[in-house]
Enzyme design. Structure first.
Site, PDB file in Angstrom:
ATOM      1  CB  SER A  20     -22.102  39.272   4.320  1.00 19.54           C
ATOM      2  OG  SER A  20     -22.495  39.335   2.967  1.00 19.54           O
ATOM      3  CE1 TYR A  78     -27.523  42.369   3.323  1.00 21.67           C
ATOM      4  CE2 TYR A  78     -25.613  40.934   3.513  1.00 21.67           C
ATOM      5  CZ  TYR A  78     -26.312  41.898   2.834  1.00 21.67           C
ATOM      6  OH  TYR A  78     -25.805  42.398   1.677  1.00 21.67           O
ATOM      7  CE  LYS A  79     -24.640  36.559   1.963  1.00 21.37           C
ATOM      8  NZ  LYS A  79     -23.751  36.854   0.884  1.00 21.37           N
ATOM      9  CE1 TYR A 118     -21.393  48.688   6.228  1.00 17.89           C
ATOM     10  CE2 TYR A 118     -19.167  49.439   5.762  1.00 17.89           C
ATOM     11  CZ  TYR A 118     -20.293  48.735   5.394  1.00 17.89           C
ATOM     12  OH  TYR A 118     -20.302  48.079   4.196  1.00 17.89           O
ATOM     13  N   GLY A 127     -19.977  48.540  -3.108  1.00 13.72           N
ATOM     14  CA  GLY A 127     -20.611  48.534  -4.427  1.00 13.72           C
ATOM     15  C   GLY A 127     -21.727  49.583  -4.427  1.00 13.72           C
ATOM     16  CG  ASP A 128     -23.106  51.149  -8.184  1.00 13.04           C
ATOM     17  OD1 ASP A 128     -23.396  49.942  -8.076  1.00 13.04           O
ATOM     18  OD2 ASP A 128     -22.921  51.711  -9.276  1.00 13.04           O
ATOM     19  CG  ASP A 129     -24.944  46.664  -4.031  1.00 16.82           C
ATOM     20  OD1 ASP A 129     -23.874  47.268  -3.878  1.00 16.82           O
ATOM     21  OD2 ASP A 129     -25.259  45.658  -3.375  1.00 16.82           O
ATOM     22  CD  GLN A 133     -26.881  46.313   1.575  1.00 18.21           C
ATOM     23  OE1 GLN A 133     -25.885  46.337   2.261  1.00 18.21           O
ATOM     24  NE2 GLN A 133     -26.871  45.841   0.353  1.00 18.21           N
ATOM     25  CG  ASP A 140     -54.199  19.112  16.722  1.00 16.26           C
ATOM     26  OD1 ASP A 140     -53.424  18.183  16.429  1.00 16.26           O
ATOM     27  OD2 ASP A 140     -53.886  20.067  17.466  1.00 16.26           O
TER      28      ASP A 140
HETATM   29  C1  SPV Z   1     -49.850  22.983  17.320  1.00 22.69           C
HETATM   30  O1  SPV Z   1     -49.592  23.971  16.697  1.00 22.69           O
HETATM   31  O2  SPV Z   1     -50.358  21.997  16.813  1.00 22.69           O
HETATM   32  C2  SPV Z   1     -49.577  22.950  18.766  1.00 22.69           C
HETATM   33  C3  SPV Z   1     -49.514  24.195  19.511  1.00 22.69           C
HETATM   34  O3  SPV Z   1     -49.444  21.879  19.300  1.00 22.69           O
HETATM   35  S1  SPV Z   1     -51.048  24.485  20.207  1.00 22.69           S
HETATM   36  O4  SPV Z   1     -52.021  24.455  19.145  1.00 22.69           O
HETATM   37  O5  SPV Z   1     -50.996  25.747  20.884  1.00 22.69           O
HETATM   38  O6  SPV Z   1     -51.300  23.399  21.141  1.00 22.69           O
HETATM   39 MG    MG Z   2     -50.031  20.233  18.142  1.00 23.97          MG
END
Ligand code: SPV
Ligand code: MG
Length: 668
Positions: A246, A280-281, A312, A327-329, A335, A441
């Site tokens: 990988s 995976y990583k 595989y 490898g033996d890991d 895994q 918000d």
């Molecule tokens: C936020 O995460 O601030 C968003 C998504 O705008 S929601 O709250 O669903 O409006």
């Molecule tokens: Mg928002």
């Protein structure tokens, strides 16, 4: 450690094959002679000094060895009386060069690499014997007791095993035998085997029996032997070995394991697909197509193929390799289910799993960490969202509002059915960013402060970031926001088609919210697209028609108009628990637009699995606030518990241990 190869014999039983050169120069495959194969395997096993005794055709032999151009230093010792003495006398002639651990072999023995590797790795003196082959009538047998070789010769049948004149002799044990050889030769016993001298030591030379069972280890005495050995070699050379990689950086540890694997047969390398590596990583720095070319250019790699998944199965069923090397890991840990599946598939056709000790070397880990650091550079991080979308079809994004929540999104990984699952990137939510600052918000937290949050997250993570840009503000301001985000390495901004004082969408029509006109919002998108400098940055138009109950038609009209204006993606939002209106939107949008990515925030309509969203045609799933909504109640609970109990003890069980914190936040 030195090798001593005995090539003074006449090889007369080979007939015309030895009329012009010594037996060891007989061809055993189109590319190799007995000797060139022995020498190549010795060099591969890091035995780089060879003492060789010669007889007839010694000039031919010396020139031949030099022409092979191997990393071996030769000392040639001619036995002038090769025609009338046995090899005991050749060893006597070479005695002054033999003060070392010695790999002793007759010049007509052909063995596979595993035999020599076992011999060279042995911590004690040993001789190659086989417990599975029948006792030969006229060739060497070893009398073995409690794993020790007591006598070697043709005449022993009791308690004996088939044996080959291939030894590892540790210096002290060898000295005992060599002293006896000298004693024999100086009293004119030069027509016997060197083993006659060994037998007089009655086991004091401490030679262990190294049972190589059915592995190829055979001398060539006559043309019939030659035919058998050549046939076996053909079969050995056609064996295939499969390994998966990988990595996007090839270092010494990889080369070492590749060299070991190559000794087992033709090496097929499976390069893990970008999607499998990303899950995976970490996101691969170099795409699978280029990683395949890297491996194709390693000397001796037979074939390079893509391995699409961690499993595989597909490639093992197609190529049916004789060996899988790893490898033996993976014997324990996440895994293990992959390993178990490999073991069961190999069992269906008699393949074998070979595991080498895993090279858990700090310098290789540092190299990988440096590569990982590169993923956090703005250009590299920004472009990755588009690549992930292309690669996976559907990406999952989790909310982060601080360095620590960023780290949780970066590092949380679950192991399911032998595979791994992690989030592809982070959502810097306006709701969660505001909440973390104790504010509503409503676009109150200003851009500078929002950028500070992004910076905190970026400092400790590498995954792509999608920024919640609320309404995007005034178009005149929006263009600056786009440039700043792009410069920082953010991959996408999502702006919603609202105007005036923005309220969180999940309030729906319970609060006053104004939707922007199609014209105004399209102009904002156009201005944003014109302002960005790279192709990577994405502007996503978020449609609030369903939230504001303006109907499906309005949502679709807006979606097509915003794509027309240049939006790189569309987010459709709903606050209903029932996912039907979102499903209907996707279906109708996809009927006309098969490719513009669709973004969903399934906070309310959370019953649908990611796989189903993908099948419907959605491309980005954002878990927008779950870390905030789970984290803060836990804190409230801790605060209440301490208040109620007048001490912190009762809170202990609810707390993350300091050790866990240290693991989550590594020191540089
Ligand atoms: C936020 O995460 O601030 C968003 C998504 O705008 S929601 O709250 O669903 O409006
Ligand atoms: Mg928002």
């Amino acid at each position: 450690m030195k090798a001593l190869i005995l090539n003074s014999g006449l090889g007369s039983r080979m007939g015309v094959l030895t009329s012009e050169h010594p037996k060891c120069m007989t061809e055993i495959s189109p590319r190799e002679t007995i000797l060139s194969r022995q020498l190549r395997l010795l060099a591969d096993a890091s035995v780089n000094e060879v003492v060789m005794t010669t007889g007839l055709f010694d000039g031919v032999l010396v020139n031949y060895c030099r022409s092979l151009d191997l990393p071996i230093q030769f000392t040639f010792v001619n036995n002038p009386v090769y025609a009338t003495t046995n090899y005991i006398y050749s060893i006597y002639c070479a005695r002054e060069y033999l003060d070392d651990d010695i790999v002793l072999m007759h010049g007509d023995i052909v063995f596979e690499a595993e035999v020599l590797d076992k011999l060279v790795a042995s911590p004690v003196s040993c001789m190659a014997v086989s417990s599975t082959l029948p006792l030969p009538e006229k060739d060497f047998k070893a009398v073995v007791k409690d794993g020790m070789v007591l006598k070697v010769g043709i005449e022993f049948f009791d308690n004996a095993m088939e044996a080959q004149a291939l030894y590892l002799l540790k210096r002290n044990d060898w000295k005992l035998w060599l002293d006896k050889i000298v004693e024999f030769c100086e009293s004119d016993k030069t027509k016997v085997y060197a083993e006659n001298a060994l037998n007089e030591l009655d086991g004091k030379a401490n030679i262990h029996a190294l049972d190589v069972k059915d592995l190829l280890c055979q001398e060539i005495d006559n043309p019939e032997d030659l035919a058998t050995v050549s046939g076996r070699l053909k079969e050995i050379e056609n064996r295939t070995v499969y390994m998966t990689f990988s990595t996007d950086i090839i270092h010494g540890g990889h080369i070492q394991i590749i060299r070991k694997a190559q000794k087992l047969g033709k090496l097929i390398i499976g390069v893990l697909s970008d999607e499998a590596v990303a899950n995976y990583k970490r996101f691969p720095l170099v795409p699978a197509s280029e990683r395949m070319v890297m491996f194709e250019n390693i000397a001796g790699v037979y074939k390079v193929v893509e391995q699409k998944t961690l499993s595989y199965r597909e490639n093992l069923e197609r190529y049916k390799p004789d060996f899988v090397v790893h490898g033996d890991d993976w014997v324990t840990g996440f895994q293990k289910p992959v390993r178990d599946e490999v073991v069961s598939i190999l069992a269906t056709y008699g393949g074998k799993l070979v595991e080498f000790p895993y090279a858990n070397d700090q310098k290789y880990r540092d190299l990988d960490n440096r590569a990982k650091a590169e993923l956090s550079l703005p250009d590299v991080r920004r472009s990755r969202l588009r690549k992930l979308l292309e690669m996976k079809g559907l990406v999952t994004i989790m909310e982060a509002h601080s360095g620590i929540t960023g780290l949780i999104v970066e590092k949380t990984c679950v192991y399911q059915d032998g595979g791994t699952k992690q989030f592809d990137g982070m959502w810097v939510s306006s709701l969660c960013d505001s909440t973390a600052k104790g504010k509503p918000d409503i676009e109150l937290v200003d851009m500078t402060s929002r950028f500070r949050t992004i910076d905190d997250i970026m400092e400790v993570t590498t995954k792509p970031i999608i920024f919640d840009g609320d309404t995007g503000g005034l178009t005149e301001h929006f263009v600056y926001t786009v440039r700043s985000l792009e410069r920082m390495g953010v991959s996408m901004i999502i702006i919603e088609d609202k105007t005036g004082l923005k309220k969180n969408s999940l309030f729906g029509t319970e609060v006053q919210q104004t939707q922007d006109s199609i014209e105004n919002f399209s102009a904002k998108i156009r201005a944003g697209k014109a302002a960005q400098k790279t192709r990577d940055f994405m502007i996503c138009a978020r449609i609030e028609s369903l939230i504001l109950e303006r109907g499906m038609e309005d949502a679709l009209t807006r979606a097509f108009a915003f794509v027309e204006a240049g939006a790189d993606a569309i987010m459709i939002h709903s606050r209903k628990k029932d996912p039907s209106e979102i499903k209907e939107f996707i279906e109708k949008f996809r009927a006309k637009d098969p490719s513009t990515p669709i973004v969903l925030v399934p906070t309310s309509f959370n019953t649908v699995y990611e796989e189903e969203w993908k099948a419907l045609g959605a491309n980005i799933i954002i878990y927008a606030n779950q870390l905030t909504r789970t984290g803060f109640p836990a804190m409230q609970d801790a605060a209440r518990t301490i208040l109620e109990n007048h001490r912190a003890k009762e809170c202990d069980d609810k707390c993350m241990s300091i050790k866990e914190i240290i693991n989550l936040i590594p020191e540089e």
